[in-house]
Design an enzyme around this catalytic site. Sequence first.
Site: not given
Length: 400
Positions: A279, A159, A156-157, A154
Amino acid sequence: MARRALILVEGASNMLRYVQAAQHLDLQPIILSAEPSQYEYLAAEGIEAINVQTDDVDALIGECSRLRLTYDIAGITSARESACAAAGKLSRYFELPGPNPEAIQRCCNKFTQRQLLAGAGVPVPAYRLATNATDVQKAAAEFGFPVIVKPVVGVGSCGVRLCRNAGELAEHTSHLLSERDIVRSSPMILVEEFAQGPTYWAEIVGDIVVGIGAADFSPPPYFVYHQWTFPDPLTNAEYQRITDASLSCLRALGLGWGPTNIEFRWTRRGLVVIEVGPRLSGAPGPEVIQAACGVDLITEHIKVVIGAEWNLCRSLSQTAAARFLVADRDGTMDCINGVGRAAAITGVVEVKLNIEPKTPIIRKGDYRDCIGYVIAASPNRALTDAILERAAGQISWSIT
């Protein structure tokens, strides 16, 4: 002569910037997406978004082969972490510059990433892999509260939560185990000790550290950004230590081609690596860096992708920062006021809103809670902070 094209496999929050940078380099950007409708805003730019299953490499190869009949494909890349490995496989198939897709895949699995870093002697928080609630409870008991609990895959934080007691742990574990994406790929949860201390982020192209910034979060238990600042006024010794740790991460993970961003925390026990992303950082990271030092990382990333000469030389020496505008409640966004007043303040570089009035707001405790941001730049951090405070204070909204 065929028009040169840049293939973008899916996109991220800075997709429009990638499109504009490609056009500036006289490339025709073409988007491959499993959901082209999400890029409808690019239609006015004359940008083609083609429907294809981007998790199916054979389908992607077929589509790119078709495009080669019309275009000279100069490069293939992605700004979305989940699609970076696929873009790397395509680049390899068509003999274009690109990263090692296997290294990208390993990096995108947080458990595998932790294993490789720890095995190479890179400092990371203590961690355990869990596949059920019992495993999570055992790990938390071993580390002691508070602990970080998050999915193995995952961005963008999403979960990610700080669990401060048994009740929060059980609630969040149940939530993660009920998530369809996690269950479909077999439930894999990472439990980590909470590395407390200031947060830093390093932006890298190839094996060159462009610079190091600082990050602040909104109050726990979630990790929603409050502000990014670049560069951070580190001492020479601190800067060198983060630089050395960054290069150690690249070696351990087999990275070092194209962009990488790395998040650190400086704890009482020293520097630890929180996460490595294969990225560029998402918006507004590249925008903040450009405002601070004049380096357009998105353009330079595209130059790397197409095999052109790239340049990280600085043309500015400022402190830039982004203040995130974060939704404070669930409901419907009625209106947002003061954007024009904020943008008119001297030193404000950009005011960007991610949503429009009448948009439903459902907070997730991650990057999706940010409804926009303000970027400011000045010769020093104190002045930049003051400009941001004033500009953010001009913006108000109503959620009902």
